[in-house]
Design an enzyme around this catalytic site. Structure first.
Site, PDB file in Angstrom:
ATOM      1  N   GLN A 106       0.859  -1.189   0.000  1.00  0.00           N
ATOM      2  CA  GLN A 106       0.000   0.000   0.000  1.00  0.00           C
ATOM      3  C   GLN A 106       0.891   1.233   0.000  1.00  0.00           C
ATOM      4  O   GLN A 106       1.821   1.337   0.805  1.00  0.00           O
ATOM      5  CB  GLN A 106      -0.901   0.036   1.243  1.00  0.00           C
ATOM      6  N   TYR A 175      -6.540  10.400   4.667  1.00  0.00           N
ATOM      7  CA  TYR A 175      -5.183  10.713   4.233  1.00  0.00           C
ATOM      8  C   TYR A 175      -5.251  11.545   2.945  1.00  0.00           C
ATOM      9  O   TYR A 175      -6.328  11.873   2.465  1.00  0.00           O
ATOM     10  CB  TYR A 175      -4.374   9.423   4.064  1.00  0.00           C
ATOM     11  N   ARG A 321      -7.630  -7.019  11.809  1.00  0.00           N
ATOM     12  CA  ARG A 321      -7.286  -7.333  13.194  1.00  0.00           C
ATOM     13  C   ARG A 321      -7.496  -8.817  13.489  1.00  0.00           C
ATOM     14  O   ARG A 321      -6.797  -9.395  14.320  1.00  0.00           O
ATOM     15  CB  ARG A 321      -8.091  -6.438  14.129  1.00  0.00           C
ATOM     16  N   ALA A 394      -4.733 -14.437  32.999  1.00  0.00           N
ATOM     17  CA  ALA A 394      -3.299 -14.712  33.180  1.00  0.00           C
ATOM     18  C   ALA A 394      -3.096 -16.188  33.497  1.00  0.00           C
ATOM     19  O   ALA A 394      -2.269 -16.867  32.875  1.00  0.00           O
ATOM     20  CB  ALA A 394      -2.729 -13.840  34.303  1.00  0.00           C
TER      21      ALA A 394
HETATM   22  C1  LIG Z   1     -15.808  -4.129  34.443  1.00  0.00           C
HETATM   23  C2  LIG Z   1     -14.434  -4.457  33.951  1.00  0.00           C
HETATM   24  C3  LIG Z   1     -14.120  -4.199  32.633  1.00  0.00           C
HETATM   25  C4  LIG Z   1     -12.869  -4.498  32.152  1.00  0.00           C
HETATM   26  N1  LIG Z   1     -12.606  -4.268  30.843  1.00  0.00           N
HETATM   27  C5  LIG Z   1     -11.406  -4.595  30.345  1.00  0.00           C
HETATM   28  C6  LIG Z   1     -11.105  -4.386  28.991  1.00  0.00           C
HETATM   29  O1  LIG Z   1     -11.939  -3.905  28.211  1.00  0.00           O
HETATM   30  N2  LIG Z   1      -9.891  -4.735  28.542  1.00  0.00           N
HETATM   31  C7  LIG Z   1      -8.942  -5.278  29.372  1.00  0.00           C
HETATM   32  O2  LIG Z   1      -7.851  -5.589  28.905  1.00  0.00           O
HETATM   33  N3  LIG Z   1      -9.166  -5.457  30.664  1.00  0.00           N
HETATM   34  C8  LIG Z   1     -10.385  -5.135  31.178  1.00  0.00           C
HETATM   35  N4  LIG Z   1     -10.622  -5.312  32.501  1.00  0.00           N
HETATM   36  C9  LIG Z   1      -9.523  -5.733  33.374  1.00  0.00           C
HETATM   37  C10 LIG Z   1      -9.249  -7.233  33.258  1.00  0.00           C
HETATM   38  O3  LIG Z   1     -10.424  -7.946  33.475  1.00  0.00           O
HETATM   39  C11 LIG Z   1      -8.153  -7.603  34.227  1.00  0.00           C
HETATM   40  O4  LIG Z   1      -7.027  -6.800  34.045  1.00  0.00           O
HETATM   41  C12 LIG Z   1      -7.763  -9.070  34.034  1.00  0.00           C
HETATM   42  O5  LIG Z   1      -8.878  -9.904  34.252  1.00  0.00           O
HETATM   43  C13 LIG Z   1      -6.634  -9.462  34.987  1.00  0.00           C
HETATM   44  O6  LIG Z   1      -6.370 -10.808  34.804  1.00  0.00           O
HETATM   45  P1  LIG Z   1      -5.707 -11.717  35.954  1.00  0.00           P
HETATM   46  O7  LIG Z   1      -5.787 -13.098  35.464  1.00  0.00           O
HETATM   47  O8  LIG Z   1      -4.390 -11.152  36.317  1.00  0.00           O
HETATM   48  O9  LIG Z   1      -6.631 -11.514  37.217  1.00  0.00           O
HETATM   49  P2  LIG Z   1      -8.189 -11.818  37.433  1.00  0.00           P
HETATM   50  O10 LIG Z   1      -8.950 -11.733  36.185  1.00  0.00           O
HETATM   51  O11 LIG Z   1      -8.600 -10.940  38.556  1.00  0.00           O
HETATM   52  O12 LIG Z   1      -8.206 -13.321  37.893  1.00  0.00           O
HETATM   53  C14 LIG Z   1      -7.668 -13.718  39.128  1.00  0.00           C
HETATM   54  C15 LIG Z   1      -8.356 -14.985  39.545  1.00  0.00           C
HETATM   55  O13 LIG Z   1      -7.672 -15.530  40.656  1.00  0.00           O
HETATM   56  C16 LIG Z   1      -8.626 -16.067  41.547  1.00  0.00           C
HETATM   57  N5  LIG Z   1      -7.949 -16.191  42.849  1.00  0.00           N
HETATM   58  C17 LIG Z   1      -7.543 -15.200  43.673  1.00  0.00           C
HETATM   59  N6  LIG Z   1      -6.899 -15.717  44.747  1.00  0.00           N
HETATM   60  C18 LIG Z   1      -6.907 -17.052  44.573  1.00  0.00           C
HETATM   61  C19 LIG Z   1      -6.384 -18.123  45.327  1.00  0.00           C
HETATM   62  N7  LIG Z   1      -5.702 -17.927  46.457  1.00  0.00           N
HETATM   63  N8  LIG Z   1      -6.586 -19.395  44.883  1.00  0.00           N
HETATM   64  C20 LIG Z   1      -7.263 -19.623  43.730  1.00  0.00           C
HETATM   65  N9  LIG Z   1      -7.769 -18.637  42.982  1.00  0.00           N
HETATM   66  C21 LIG Z   1      -7.572 -17.362  43.392  1.00  0.00           C
HETATM   67  C22 LIG Z   1      -9.734 -15.079  41.493  1.00  0.00           C
HETATM   68  O14 LIG Z   1     -10.951 -15.634  41.948  1.00  0.00           O
HETATM   69  C23 LIG Z   1      -9.783 -14.749  40.006  1.00  0.00           C
HETATM   70  O15 LIG Z   1     -10.642 -15.611  39.302  1.00  0.00           O
HETATM   71  C24 LIG Z   1     -11.888  -5.035  33.025  1.00  0.00           C
HETATM   72  C25 LIG Z   1     -12.188  -5.296  34.351  1.00  0.00           C
HETATM   73  C26 LIG Z   1     -13.461  -5.017  34.828  1.00  0.00           C
HETATM   74  C27 LIG Z   1     -13.765  -5.299  36.256  1.00  0.00           C
HETATM   75  C1  LIG Z   2      -2.969  -1.125  13.858  1.00  0.00           C
HETATM   76  C2  LIG Z   2      -3.722  -0.731  12.617  1.00  0.00           C
HETATM   77  C3  LIG Z   2      -3.071  -0.022  11.623  1.00  0.00           C
HETATM   78  C4  LIG Z   2      -3.753   0.311  10.452  1.00  0.00           C
HETATM   79  N1  LIG Z   2      -3.047   0.908   9.427  1.00  0.00           N
HETATM   80  C5  LIG Z   2      -3.646   1.054   8.221  1.00  0.00           C
HETATM   81  C6  LIG Z   2      -2.891   1.412   7.076  1.00  0.00           C
HETATM   82  O1  LIG Z   2      -1.655   1.548   7.122  1.00  0.00           O
HETATM   83  N2  LIG Z   2      -3.565   1.567   5.895  1.00  0.00           N
HETATM   84  C7  LIG Z   2      -4.911   1.356   5.793  1.00  0.00           C
HETATM   85  O2  LIG Z   2      -5.476   1.498   4.715  1.00  0.00           O
HETATM   86  N3  LIG Z   2      -5.640   1.003   6.865  1.00  0.00           N
HETATM   87  C8  LIG Z   2      -5.040   0.806   8.056  1.00  0.00           C
HETATM   88  N4  LIG Z   2      -5.754   0.312   9.109  1.00  0.00           N
HETATM   89  C9  LIG Z   2      -7.185  -0.007   8.920  1.00  0.00           C
HETATM   90  C10 LIG Z   2      -7.339  -1.463   8.455  1.00  0.00           C
HETATM   91  O3  LIG Z   2      -6.737  -1.701   7.218  1.00  0.00           O
HETATM   92  C11 LIG Z   2      -8.834  -1.835   8.329  1.00  0.00           C
HETATM   93  O4  LIG Z   2      -9.408  -1.027   7.339  1.00  0.00           O
HETATM   94  C12 LIG Z   2      -9.564  -1.662   9.652  1.00  0.00           C
HETATM   95  O5  LIG Z   2      -8.776  -2.147  10.722  1.00  0.00           O
HETATM   96  C13 LIG Z   2     -10.896  -2.405   9.670  1.00  0.00           C
HETATM   97  O6  LIG Z   2     -10.701  -3.759   9.381  1.00  0.00           O
HETATM   98  P1  LIG Z   2     -10.648  -4.937  10.502  1.00  0.00           P
HETATM   99  O7  LIG Z   2     -11.845  -4.771  11.360  1.00  0.00           O
HETATM  100  O8  LIG Z   2     -10.661  -6.192   9.717  1.00  0.00           O
HETATM  101  O9  LIG Z   2      -9.407  -4.745  11.282  1.00  0.00           O
HETATM  102  C14 LIG Z   2      -5.114  -0.017  10.301  1.00  0.00           C
HETATM  103  C15 LIG Z   2      -5.763  -0.718  11.313  1.00  0.00           C
HETATM  104  C16 LIG Z   2      -5.066  -1.099  12.450  1.00  0.00           C
HETATM  105  C17 LIG Z   2      -5.759  -1.913  13.505  1.00  0.00           C
HETATM  106  S1  SF4 Z   3      -8.030  -8.361  19.894  1.00  0.00           S
HETATM  107 FE1  SF4 Z   3      -7.868  -6.177  20.269  1.00  0.00          FE
HETATM  108  S2  SF4 Z   3      -5.666  -5.790  20.182  1.00  0.00           S
HETATM  109 FE2  SF4 Z   3      -5.981  -7.766  19.184  1.00  0.00          FE
HETATM  110  S3  SF4 Z   3      -6.217  -7.269  17.027  1.00  0.00           S
HETATM  111 FE3  SF4 Z   3      -8.263  -7.348  17.901  1.00  0.00          FE
HETATM  112  S4  SF4 Z   3      -8.665  -5.224  18.390  1.00  0.00           S
HETATM  113 FE4  SF4 Z   3      -6.472  -5.372  18.128  1.00  0.00          FE
END
Ligand SMILES: Cc1cc2nc3c(=O)[nH]c(=O)nc-3n(C[C@H](O)[C@H](O)[C@H](O)COP(=O)(O)OP(=O)(O)OC[C@H]3O[C@@H](n4cnc5c(N)ncnc54)[C@H](O)[C@@H]3O)c2cc1C
Ligand SMILES: Cc1cc2nc3c(=O)[nH]c(=O)nc-3n(C[C@H](O)[C@H](O)[C@H](O)COP(=O)(O)O)c2cc1C
Ligand code: SF4
Length: 645
Positions: A106, A175, A321, A394
């Site tokens: 591209q 662009y 993606r 995790a």
């Molecule tokens: C409402 C909400 C929205 C979120 N949205 C996003 C998002 O959009 N994107 C994103 O990346 N992150 C999001 N997060 C954050 C994400 O969920 C956490 O960062 C992630 O789950 C952390 O993962 P973890 O495995 O480290 O811990 P956790 O998910 O907290 O898991 C830990 C686990 O360990 C268990 N545990 C604890 N102690 C013990 C023990 N002693 N023995 C056995 N089990 C135990 C717990 O019960 C739990 O199940 C969100 C969180 C919330 C609350």
């Molecule tokens: C990290 C990232 C970088 C991107 N860079 C470009 C790019 O260089 N040129 C382009 O035309 N679109 C770019 N896009 C848009 C994608 O080509 C595509 O149009 C968009 O992500 C929607 O498609 P998808 O849902 O399948 O990811 C980018 C998207 C992502 C996630």
């Molecule tokens: S899962 Fe999230 S970070 Fe991974 S490609 Fe899709 S949009 Fe991007």
């Protein structure tokens, strides 16, 4: 092996001009940030694309490469503006082809979206109108436009000399070429402005000059934003006219995207935007042009992709993606192994989110992105007994990766179900797709014979003494922070988690203490049921760490639901239906609050880790219990530790 009949059409070969593709899946251009600071190809970039080619995608369109030094807005964007770049591009094209995919480059120019901090000069554009948050660009003269048309043609020649199978001209996403096409950003009164024909002149001249430079055989694709989704922007009808002009000028296929910076959520759509959101544009384009049409935009499952092609809405589908998250998607789809496809959930956290911060891309779901060569699951020679405490993302990731390497893994989760707080992340509106990631992780764990899951079972010192593991992986997550203020013990307060799980009764007037992502998403959840909500935050703004496109849509929904925000504020005292707060140093009283919801952040739950100090066992702390983060860090930690033990 022939592909499963489920995906008959997706795996039917197709021609774009003279180029035959083995299937209809295209990886669209996506900037990675893996190029050098001078825009040259790196081995890391090659490894990343080769991994996707290995996954059986039909065509890879390599990320936007700038044709002119002023057409750049990122330190590590790929470049094609000088002949010295050809050897690297040649290695890239050859490596992708050797892995079995066709490869296009591209080429484009970011126009007013350039940054002087990167280029050293003010941006250039059709008219001196800045893009959202951008610098005021300098208007290009007619002579400069001619130079740029030539720059495209020279870049095309370089791509051809580098051995690419095709070219894509970037005419979308706000662009430079798109800026000319758009009545919103092109206010010129000369031959490059005015009506659709005038605004399309630059694009048409580029296609003609490129065609002249590369000859009749090299396929030229054009990517356009067929709808800008803004008032006064490009409409589908105008784009159809433009597409006909491009076809006449020599275009061989059209990729139909949408959006520009002012409607950025339609360029790379967060999970709040419907899957296949631009397919209707592709379908209309298919009625307009005779060349193949490629649909793009949140097409993240092979089932949806097949449906689009089967219904005749497009000839090919671009899955961007989805192929970052799982490079093996096409192969797994062909083999009918749909449950093994690591899903792209549309979070934008690792890919676009990092790209916007001018970092290299990664992926929430796929820790190997950009580390393909050295981060691999390799069988171990010495099997160990591994105890994983915690069944959140995790722990789940660490467990399946360690077991896939041959270890004996015991995964204990104190709750009845696995998933940890990722299960909570899937509960707010527009977040259901987070659940797909849990389903995937559970399947990976379930598939490994070496994993024994024990739930509910809390890991304690006694458990460890009983199991006698060789290695312990602590993945116990984080605990909700409980703020200290007067009255918190005597009055009914709920936590965000209890609210999301519907474990508590919530009154009509709700105060949410904490304006991070969890507080805001809990507000979004409650707003659906018609509650009156006030969010209190100590910070300047809401959900500051959230990926911006998802955040903007979330805040729009909250504003639409009349949620009130009080910034620089915190609770000092709670009494019966009255909350005393301090805001900007002044005391205020909020009367008639029925429920206070705590969403004041999390602290690592690492008590067990402290207890294990000096026990003489190898202990790894991962995810939120190591450092409060997101599921991205949790899954990445899990993968790395799973590979290390
Ligand atoms: C409402 C909400 C929205 C979120 N949205 C996003 C998002 O959009 N994107 C994103 O990346 N992150 C999001 N997060 C954050 C994400 O969920 C956490 O960062 C992630 O789950 C952390 O993962 P973890 O495995 O480290 O811990 P956790 O998910 O907290 O898991 C830990 C686990 O360990 C268990 N545990 C604890 N102690 C013990 C023990 N002693 N023995 C056995 N089990 C135990 C717990 O019960 C739990 O199940 C969100 C969180 C919330 C609350
Ligand atoms: C990290 C990232 C970088 C991107 N860079 C470009 C790019 O260089 N040129 C382009 O035309 N679109 C770019 N896009 C848009 C994608 O080509 C595509 O149009 C968009 O992500 C929607 O498609 P998808 O849902 O399948 O990811 C980018 C998207 C992502 C996630
Ligand atoms: S899962 Fe999230 S970070 Fe991974 S490609 Fe899709 S949009 Fe991007």
């Amino acid at each position: 092996m022939p592909p499963t009949p489920m995906f008959d059409l997706l795996f039917t070969p197709i021609f774009i001009g003279t180029m035959e593709l083995k299937n209809r899946i295209v990886m669209p251009a996506m900037h990675t940030g893996f190029a050098t600071a001078a825009g040259a190809v790196t081995q890391r970039l090659i490894d990343y694309y080769v991994q996707r080619a290995d996954g059986e995608v039909g065509l890879i369109v390599v990320e936007l490469s700038y044709v002119d030094p002023l057409g750049n807005n990122d330190q590590h964007r790929l470049a094609v503006h000088e002949d010295r770049l050809i050897p690297g591009l040649r290695r890239l094209a050859a490596a992708v082809q050797a892995a079995g995919a066709k490869v296009a480059l591209q080429i484009g120019h970011v126009g007013r979206r350039a940054r002087s901090a990167v280029t050293g000069f003010p941006p250039v554009a059709p008219s001196p109108i800045p893009c959202l948050g951008g610098e005021v660009p300098r208007e290009l003269s007619v002579e400069e436009i001619a130079v740029l048309v030539d720059a495209f043609a020279q870049a095309a020649r370089r791509a051809q000399e580098s051995g690419f199978d095709a070219l894509e001209l970037h005419m979308a996403h706000g662009y430079l070429v798109h800026q000319f096409l758009s009545p919103y950003s092109n206010k010129r009164s000369d031959k490059y402005g005015g009506d659709v024909t005038g605004r399309a002149r630059f694009a048409v001249e580029i296609v003609r000059r490129v065609r002249k430079n590369v000859g009749p055989r090299l396929p030229i694709l054009c990517k356009i934003s067929a709808d800008e989704y803004i008032n006064g922007g490009i409409t589908l009808a105008q784009s159809q006219t433009v597409a006909l002009m491009l076809e006449e000028a020599g275009m061989d296929a059209i990729t139909v995207s949408g959006g520009m910076l002012e409607s950025a959520h339609m360029i790379t759509q967060p999970m709040a935007v419907a899957r296949g959101c631009h397919v209707h544009l592709a379908e209309a384009m298919k009625q307009t042009v005779t060349v193949p049409v490629i649909a793009v935009g949140r097409i993240n499952t092979p089932v949806l992709a097949e449906e689009i092609v089967r219904e005749g809405k497009s000839d090919l589908v671009a899955m961007g993606r989805a192929l970052i998250a799982d490079p093996g998607l096409p192969r797994k789809a062909a083999e009918g192994k749909l449950g093994d496809i690591c899903p792209c959930v549309g979070c934008n956290q690792g890919c676009l989110g990092r790209g916007h911060r001018h970092l290299d891309i990664s992926c929430l779901a796929n820790p190997r992105v950009g580390r393909e060569k050295y981060l691999k699951i390799e069988r171990t020679d010495s099997t160990r007994k591994v105890l994983v405490a915690g069944g959140g993302p995790a722990g789940l990731e660490a467990a399946w990766v360690a077991a896939a390497r041959g270890h004996e893994v015991i995964l204990c989760e104190q709750a009845e179900t696995l998933g940890g707080r990722l299960a909570l992340a899937a509960l707010p509106p527009c977040k259901e797709e987070m659940g797909n990631l849990i389903t995937y992780l559970l399947r990976q764990v379930g598939k490994q014979q070496g994993v024994t899951v024990r739930a509910p079972e809390t890991v304690t010192l006694e458990t460890i003494q009983r199991i006698r593991p060789d290695v312990i992986i602590l993945a116990t997550g984080a605990k909700l922070r409980r703020p200290r203020f007067k009255g918190i013990e005597d009055n009914a307060v709920a936590t965000a988690e209890e609210v999301l799980r519907c474990q508590v009764r919530v009154g009509q007037r709700v105060l949410i203490s904490g304006g991070g992502m969890v507080g805001c998403e809990t507000a979004d959840f409650l707003a659906q049921t018609g509650k009156e909500i006030v969010i209190l935050t100590r910070q300047e703004g809401l959900a500051p760490n959230m990926e911006p496109r998802s955040r903007n849509l979330l805040i729009e929904r909250l504003l639409g639901a009349d949620v009130q925000f009080l910034t620089h504020a915190h609770i000092t005292e709670l009494a019966d239906r009255e909350v005393i707060i301090e805001r900007g140093g002044l005391e205020e009283r909020l009367i008639g609050i029925d429920t206070v919801v705590l969403a004041a952040g999390y602290v690592p739950d690492n008590g067990l880790s402290r207890m294990l100090d000096g026990i003489g066992l190898k202990v790894h702390c991962i995810g939120d219990c190591r450092k409060r983060g997101t599921a991205l860090e949790a899954i990445h930690d899990g993968f790395v530790v799973g590979c290390l033990v």
